[in-house]
Structure formats: structure tokens, C-alpha cells
Scaffold this motif. Sequence first.
Motif, PDB file in Angstrom:
ATOM      1  N   LEU A 190       0.819  -1.212   0.000  1.00  0.00           N
ATOM      2  CA  LEU A 190       0.000   0.000   0.000  1.00  0.00           C
ATOM      3  C   LEU A 190       0.854   1.263   0.000  1.00  0.00           C
ATOM      4  O   LEU A 190       0.373   2.346  -0.332  1.00  0.00           O
ATOM      5  N   LEU A 191       2.125   1.124   0.353  1.00  0.00           N
ATOM      6  CA  LEU A 191       3.032   2.272   0.351  1.00  0.00           C
ATOM      7  C   LEU A 191       3.623   2.537  -1.031  1.00  0.00           C
ATOM      8  O   LEU A 191       4.159   3.608  -1.285  1.00  0.00           O
ATOM      9  N   ASP A 192       3.543   1.544  -1.919  1.00  0.00           N
ATOM     10  CA  ASP A 192       4.079   1.702  -3.275  1.00  0.00           C
ATOM     11  C   ASP A 192       3.127   2.538  -4.113  1.00  0.00           C
ATOM     12  O   ASP A 192       1.937   2.260  -4.179  1.00  0.00           O
ATOM     13  N   ARG A 193       3.675   3.523  -4.760  1.00  0.00           N
ATOM     14  CA  ARG A 193       2.868   4.327  -5.672  1.00  0.00           C
ATOM     15  C   ARG A 193       3.088   3.807  -7.085  1.00  0.00           C
ATOM     16  O   ARG A 193       4.223   3.567  -7.483  1.00  0.00           O
ATOM     17  N   PRO A 194       2.019   3.652  -7.844  1.00  0.00           N
ATOM     18  CA  PRO A 194       2.201   3.161  -9.213  1.00  0.00           C
ATOM     19  C   PRO A 194       2.987   4.166 -10.056  1.00  0.00           C
ATOM     20  O   PRO A 194       2.806   5.373  -9.934  1.00  0.00           O
ATOM     21  N   SER A 195       3.879   3.655 -10.910  1.00  0.00           N
ATOM     22  CA  SER A 195       4.684   4.540 -11.752  1.00  0.00           C
ATOM     23  C   SER A 195       3.951   4.936 -13.026  1.00  0.00           C
ATOM     24  O   SER A 195       4.337   5.871 -13.703  1.00  0.00           O
ATOM     25  N   SER A 196       2.912   4.193 -13.360  1.00  0.00           N
ATOM     26  CA  SER A 196       2.124   4.538 -14.540  1.00  0.00           C
ATOM     27  C   SER A 196       0.648   4.519 -14.157  1.00  0.00           C
ATOM     28  O   SER A 196       0.267   3.902 -13.168  1.00  0.00           O
TER      29      SER A 196
END
Length: 156
Positions: free
Chosen positions: A88-94
Motif C-alpha cells: 500500500l506504500l508503493d505508488r504506481p509509476s504509470s
Amino acid sequence: WQLVSTKFPEGLFVRAMPQVVNGTKLGEKTIAVVFYAQFLGRTDELMAIMNQNLPELGVKREDCQEMSWLNTTLFWADYPEGTPTSILLDRPSSPGIFFKSKSDYVKKPIPKEGMEKLWKTMLKFNNIVWMQWNPYGGVMDRIPSTATAFPHRKGN
């Protein structure tokens, strides 16, 4: 479901999702309604509520999964079971998948004939149409229509 879902205890949310699925014969399509739920309590308590209010679903203990509130976020986002919450801490790069949706609100149960029309229409679109039916009830039924700008409560 239409008749009881808004009368469940406030800690129980049960979504119905009609969708096109493969039938029993090759190339045949049909409609299946899948139910997703979240209950703020223990499985034993949920089983008692479901067996009393909606025994037709045949909910079994093994259909239930107890988890923390944080893990419900993963569940509703369709992450596989066992996914660490740190994702949940990862932000999508696209950008994610784009889709268009429309909301509407039903004030009275849809009769059987209406359901049959819905199913036939969904089958025409062959797997690209699905619905989410979310019941409003519980605390929403206690809020008078004049109290706030949310028009989808009891009495409107």
C-alpha cells in the motif's frame, strides 16, 4: 438480497455483483451473482446473521476469512491473499487501468421481470459489462433527508 441487505446490522456490508460467466455448455454464457461482504465482528456472529437473514446463500464458515481492518484494504483492491500490507506504500509509476462507470440508485426492489431484462442486456455485451450493487441502510437510514446533501438515504 434486495429485501434484506439494507436491514443487516450496521457492521455488515454485502455487495452483490452480477456478471457474465461461462455456462455449462461450450460457448454458452450466463449470469452469476457473486457476493462480497465485510463484517466488523467474528465469523460465528456473521454466520448467525447470514443463516437467519439470507440462508439461500448457503454461507459456510470456510467462505469467511477473518482479517485486520488494514488487510481489508488489500481485499477490496483485489490483491491476492497473503500480499503484504507494505504494498500500500508503493505508488504506481504509470496510470492504472481506465474504465468508465455510471452510478444510479434504486429505491424499490427490482422485480423478477426487470432482473431478466438486465441479464439479457448484460449477455449482449459478452463479458465487458458488470455491476456492483451496494446497499445503503444501517446508519444511512437514521439520517433524515434534510440533514446532509447525500440524497441516497431512506425517504428520498
